[in-house]
Design an enzyme around this catalytic site. Structure first.
Site, PDB file in Angstrom:
ATOM      1  N   ASP A  18     -12.400  24.737   3.819  1.00 19.50           N
ATOM      2  CA  ASP A  18     -13.305  23.903   4.617  1.00 19.50           C
ATOM      3  C   ASP A  18     -13.495  22.538   3.964  1.00 19.50           C
ATOM      4  OD1 ASP A  18     -15.084  23.213   6.628  1.00 19.50           O
ATOM      5  OD2 ASP A  18     -16.806  24.062   5.584  1.00 19.50           O
ATOM      6  N   GLY A  19     -13.546  21.501   4.789  1.00 21.01           N
ATOM      7  CA  GLY A  19     -13.900  20.183   4.286  1.00 21.01           C
ATOM      8  C   GLY A  19     -12.875  19.097   4.517  1.00 21.01           C
ATOM      9  N   ASN A  20     -11.780  19.393   5.211  1.00 15.61           N
ATOM     10  CA  ASN A  20     -10.762  18.360   5.443  1.00 15.61           C
ATOM     11  C   ASN A  20     -11.322  17.169   6.210  1.00 15.61           C
ATOM     12  OD1 ASN A  20      -8.906  20.002   4.186  1.00 15.61           O
ATOM     13  ND2 ASN A  20      -7.923  20.684   6.077  1.00 15.61           N
ATOM     14  N   TRP A  23     -13.825  15.148   4.144  1.00 14.75           N
ATOM     15  CA  TRP A  23     -13.104  14.401   3.112  1.00 14.75           C
ATOM     16  C   TRP A  23     -12.557  13.100   3.697  1.00 14.75           C
ATOM     17  CZ3 TRP A  23      -8.290  12.405   2.350  1.00 14.75           C
ATOM     18  CH2 TRP A  23      -7.898  12.113   1.032  1.00 14.75           C
ATOM     19  N   HIS A  35      -6.383  16.563   6.887  1.00 20.00           N
ATOM     20  CA  HIS A  35      -5.574  17.784   6.980  1.00 20.00           C
ATOM     21  C   HIS A  35      -4.303  17.662   6.141  1.00 20.00           C
ATOM     22  CE1 HIS A  35      -8.296  19.434   9.836  1.00 20.00           C
ATOM     23  NE2 HIS A  35      -7.978  18.600  10.822  1.00 20.00           N
ATOM     24  N   ASN A  66     -10.756  27.266  16.684  1.00 20.33           N
ATOM     25  CA  ASN A  66     -10.273  25.907  16.460  1.00 20.33           C
ATOM     26  C   ASN A  66      -9.497  25.339  17.642  1.00 20.33           C
ATOM     27  OD1 ASN A  66      -9.586  26.306  12.885  1.00 20.33           O
ATOM     28  ND2 ASN A  66     -11.427  25.612  13.930  1.00 20.33           N
ATOM     29  N   TRP A  67      -9.064  26.201  18.579  1.00 22.15           N
ATOM     30  CA  TRP A  67      -8.365  25.691  19.759  1.00 22.15           C
ATOM     31  C   TRP A  67      -9.273  24.786  20.601  1.00 22.15           C
ATOM     32  CZ3 TRP A  67      -3.346  25.991  19.694  1.00 22.15           C
ATOM     33  CH2 TRP A  67      -2.701  27.076  19.094  1.00 22.15           C
TER      34      TRP A  67
END
Length: 277
Positions: A18-20, A23, A35, A66-67
């Protein structure tokens, strides 16, 4: 200085990456850039896990939920996944890693399946470590799928309703073919599971790291494992008295095969059992 025991490594580690997006946001960059950096963190983590001697590593790469993200982001993620599988193919093969995938794989685009399926087949007999990618995966969905399979078996007369036990349900779950997770790590500072490996999490140890996934380093993996090794795993039972006879309790650890680090240390002079991280 933290130390990782050469023995008592967790057999199966799961990571919620988690966190892309955050960031990228703090750097004024696109989520796709986050990503891409996250893919580099995957590469570092797989290498560190393989060197350490972990038996199984499951990465939550893309959830069923996530879709619902913007189409542009989903498309970028699928392209990144394809590129990652292509770029890592030789290293996966050279290091004896078995690649697996779990989830609703039928939803993945053809460009991903065209790379994923051959690599899974080509690594099927590798036994040094199993790397599982959770793709279009959801823990609730996996439990529902397993329940449907057992319901079909009952309807067909292959089993009786009374034959359904926690173990028979567990046997229908692809995520647990490598065993229940011993340790689940979540990065990004959040304290939740987000529909990951729900059935297998019953007795897993949880470790929450504040570092955003693109910044996750080998040292962060080692710190999580060092934390795991300090815990007492009782599985609903009481601990066993320590040899000191002082009433303290010691952790229960399942025996595991020697890791590469342990094997290397076995030939060293003196009782070396830990490595500095």
């Amino acid at each position: 200085m933290d130390l990782v025991e050469a023995r008592y490594l967790p057999g199966h580690v799961g990571i919620i990456m988690d966190g892309n997006g955050r960031w990228a946001q703090v750097r004024g960059q696109s989520r796709s850039a986050g990503h891409r950096e996250g893919a580099a963190a995957v590469r570092r983590t797989v290498r560190a896990a393989r060197r350490l001697g972990l038996r199984a590593l499951t990465l939550y790469a893309f959830s069923e939920q996530n879709w619902a993200r913007p189409e542009e982001e989903v498309d970028a993620l699928m392209l990144l996944l394809k590129d990652f599988l292509l770029s890592e193919r030789d290293e996966i093969l050279d290091n004896g890693i078995r690649l697996n995938a779990i989830g609703n794989l039928g939803r993945l685009p053809a460009l991903v399946r065209a790379v994923l399926d051959p690599l899974r087949n080509d690594t099927e007999r590798n036994g040094e470590m199993t790397l599982t990618l959770a793709l279009s995966y959801g823990g609730r969905e996996e439990i529902a799928d397993a329940a449907r399979e057992l319901a079909r078996a009952v309807a067909a007369g292959r089993i009786r309703p009374d034959d359904i036990t926690p173990d028979t349900l567990r046997a229908e779950m692809p995520s647990l073919t490598v065993g229940d997770p011993d340790l689940v790590i979540r990065t990004g500072g959040e304290r939740r599971i987000s529909n990951f490996l729900l059935y297998g999490l019953a007795y897993a140890e949880l470790y929450f790291a504040d570092v955003l996934w693109p910044d996750f380093a080998a040292s962060d993996l080692y710190a999580a494992i060092a934390s795991y090794q300090k815990r007492e795993r009782r599985f609903g039972h009481v601990g066993e008295p320590s040899a000191a006879g002082d009433g303290s309790m010691v952790a229960a650890h399942a025996p595991s095969p020697p890791s590469p680090i342990e094997s290397a240390l076995a030939g060293a002079a003196g009782p070396i059992t830990r490595i500095a991280i």
